[in-house]
Design an enzyme around this catalytic site. Structure first.
Site, PDB file in Angstrom:
ATOM      1  N   LYS A  22       0.848  -1.212   0.000  1.00  0.00           N
ATOM      2  CA  LYS A  22       0.000   0.000   0.000  1.00  0.00           C
ATOM      3  C   LYS A  22       0.877   1.255   0.000  1.00  0.00           C
ATOM      4  CE  LYS A  22      -1.697   1.439   4.074  1.00  0.00           C
ATOM      5  NZ  LYS A  22      -1.339   2.824   4.455  1.00  0.00           N
ATOM      6  N   ASN A  23       1.918   1.244   0.838  1.00  0.00           N
ATOM      7  CA  ASN A  23       2.716   2.461   1.011  1.00  0.00           C
ATOM      8  C   ASN A  23       3.723   2.683  -0.101  1.00  0.00           C
ATOM      9  OD1 ASN A  23       1.196   2.880   3.230  1.00  0.00           O
ATOM     10  ND2 ASN A  23       2.775   2.334   4.717  1.00  0.00           N
ATOM     11  N   CYS A 116      -4.668  12.371  12.252  1.00  0.00           N
ATOM     12  CA  CYS A 116      -5.462  11.151  12.091  1.00  0.00           C
ATOM     13  C   CYS A 116      -5.406  10.416  13.430  1.00  0.00           C
ATOM     14  CB  CYS A 116      -4.898  10.304  10.965  1.00  0.00           C
ATOM     15  SG  CYS A 116      -3.357   9.524  11.411  1.00  0.00           S
ATOM     16  N   ARG A 121       0.151  14.514  12.903  1.00  0.00           N
ATOM     17  CA  ARG A 121       0.660  14.309  11.537  1.00  0.00           C
ATOM     18  C   ARG A 121       0.968  15.652  10.831  1.00  0.00           C
ATOM     19  NH1 ARG A 121      -0.870   9.047  10.036  1.00  0.00           N
ATOM     20  NH2 ARG A 121       0.679   9.148   8.392  1.00  0.00           N
ATOM     21  N   ASP A 305       4.804   0.575  12.080  1.00  0.00           N
ATOM     22  CA  ASP A 305       3.576  -0.052  11.576  1.00  0.00           C
ATOM     23  C   ASP A 305       3.429  -1.492  12.060  1.00  0.00           C
ATOM     24  OD1 ASP A 305       3.633   1.578   8.310  1.00  0.00           O
ATOM     25  OD2 ASP A 305       3.161   2.286  10.324  1.00  0.00           O
ATOM     26  N   ARG A 397      -8.407  -0.771   5.243  1.00  0.00           N
ATOM     27  CA  ARG A 397      -7.643   0.256   4.504  1.00  0.00           C
ATOM     28  C   ARG A 397      -6.284  -0.302   4.092  1.00  0.00           C
ATOM     29  NH1 ARG A 397      -7.010   5.929   7.220  1.00  0.00           N
ATOM     30  NH2 ARG A 397      -5.729   6.073   5.358  1.00  0.00           N
TER      31      ARG A 397
END
Ligand code: EPZ
Length: 417
Positions: A22-23, A116, A121, A305, A397
């Site tokens: 995803k990243n 978030c 952030r 993460d 997500r």
């Protein structure tokens, strides 16, 4: 709202393959607007965040077509400069469109992404660097109005190796006049993937993966085809799944080199790991050992993460483990939910003290963010009794069909409305 219902206790056994990161997809999709060309990107997971980036590209006038795990983007038809506010609010990492849009259109209007679930952030490092390169950025009424006569190369020393800021600067520098140098750059593998995509289209980027990245501005780009690297955090999450259930899981299509810090820490818990080029076998021990200190750091340190997933694992390890979350300010929301499942965790600012308990018990819990939700899922798999996880949209997500992958490995997990 959809939920996961998990009946814990099964050992997870079997083989699964890891999809694209995803990243890595997100910055590369942002980069497709630069070249006024066609990009074919393969190995893309089906995730809401990816859909949001597709919707943004379409709103900018690009032609975007998705067939299975492949996305084609034709950015020759780009004709807008305003990024839809609702989409930026839903996915703050769309802020890296600033760099790519300034490269292409010399102008972009984007809403302040805001914080978030895991912290405020800020984007100060992004704005400072882009201004250093000649962007005029006016902040008013929550909007960022950015324009430039033409970005100029610069020698940029980042105060912190921010992943997003590094990506934004690279995207701004690929057409800037001259040679840009980024020092104290983030070294994540996803930045190497971005460099590889850009260079295939004709850019001249070098040094990604090190803390000094050099970008020589170019004027023209060609069509490009690129395959996204495997997701090291999805891989790490599945590795912890095997460890926490005392299972035996083989992961295919991984890049072992991206998992070294995760492998090292899991081995400290007594988990057995056998790895070769792109396959890894993880066998959970009968009894998990605690870890004296787990500190999250920018790559190649232990990834933030993966912090939540490791907290779930250490909740049932023998002894006390210390976790220090050095990257984000507020990334322990999963701790109170794990406590509802019987974990013994105390939080002191950025430090968490995890006293392992004999077993967790199922409970009704709420996912508060992406990785915290994944951690609750893993805890549910190892708990006695039933666990109900609400707000699983957070989890989806970053994980495509997580419940199906886990079912195929022997988990008793259902997704319900
Ligand atoms: C990327 O976020 C990832 N997201 C995050 O993954 C990941 O946790 C993070 O990098 C760190 O590895 C994507 O790639 C889409 P940062 P990013 O800029 O770029 C502070 C997930 O779960 N900072 O490296 O936002 C910031 O507040 C997500 O997949 C500033 O102070 O991370 C944070 O404390 C979560 N000013 C730290 O740096 C700035 O201008 C690291 O942020 C920018 C960042």
């Amino acid at each position: 709202m959809e939920k996961y219902i998990i009946n814990g206790g099964n050992k997870l056994v079997g083989e699964t393959s890891v999809l694209g990161a995803k990243n890595s997809v997100l910055p590369i999709l942002a980069a497709t607007v630069i070249g006024n060309n066609r990009s074919t990107i393969l190995n893309i997971p089906n995730l809401r965040d990816v859909e949001i980036m597709e919707e943004i590209l379409i709103s900018l006038g690009c032609i975007v077509e998705r067939v299975g795990n492949t996305i084609m983007v034709d950015s020759r038809t780009l004709n807008q400069i305003v990024i839809p506010e609702d989409l930026v609010r839903e996915m703050r990492s769309s802020i890296i469109l600033m760099g790519s849009m300034l490269s292409r259109t010399k102008e972009v209007v984007i809403t302040y992404p805001g914080g978030c679930e895991i912290g405020p952030r800020p984007i100060d490092l992004h704005l400072k660097a882009l201004r250093h390169m000649g962007a005029e950025i006016e902040e008013s009424y929550g909007q960022l109005y950015c324009r430039t006569e033409g970005l100029m190369a610069a020698d940029i020393q980042l105060d912190y190796p921010s992943v997003g800021a590094t990506e934004n600067i690279i995207l701004a520098a690929v057409t800037a006049k001259g040679v840009t140098v980024i020092r104290n750059a983030a070294r994540e593998p996803e930045i190497i993937d971005l460099q590889n995509y850009l260079n295939k289209s004709g850019a001249r980027v070098s040094g990604a993966g090190t803390s000094v990245i050099t970008i020589e501005g170019v004027k023209t780009f060609k069509d490009v085809t690129h395959t996204i690297i495997p997701d090291r955090i999805v891989a790490g999450t599945l590795m912890v799944t095997s460890a926490i259930t005392g299972g035996d899981i083989i992961l295919k299509n991984v890049i072992v080199d991206h998992l070294l810090s995760i492998i090292a820490k899991l081995r400290e818990t007594g988990t057995q790991i056998y790895a070769n080029e792109n396959t890894i076998k993880v066998s959970g021990p009968k009894k998990l050992n605690s870890i004296e200190m787990l500190q999250t750091l920018p790559y190649p340190g232990f990834p933030t993460d993966m912090q939540a997933q490791m907290m779930a694992l250490l909740s049932i390890a023998g002894g006390t483990s210390i976790i220090c979350e050095t990257v984000f300010e507020n990334r322990y929301k999963h701790a109170e939910e794990l406590t509802r499942m019987g974990a013994n965790i105390k939080i002191f600012g950025r430090v968490a003290v995890v006293n392992g308990v004999k077993e967790l018990t199922g409970a009704k819990v709420t996912a508060k963010d992406l990785r915290g939700g994944a951690a609750l899922t893993l805890a549910g798999l190892a708990s006695k009794g039933a666990t109900e996880i609400s707000q699983i949209f957070h989890i989806e997500r970053g994980y495509e069909n997580l419940h199906i992958i886990l079912q195929n490995l022997g988990a008793d997990i259902e997704k319900t409305n």
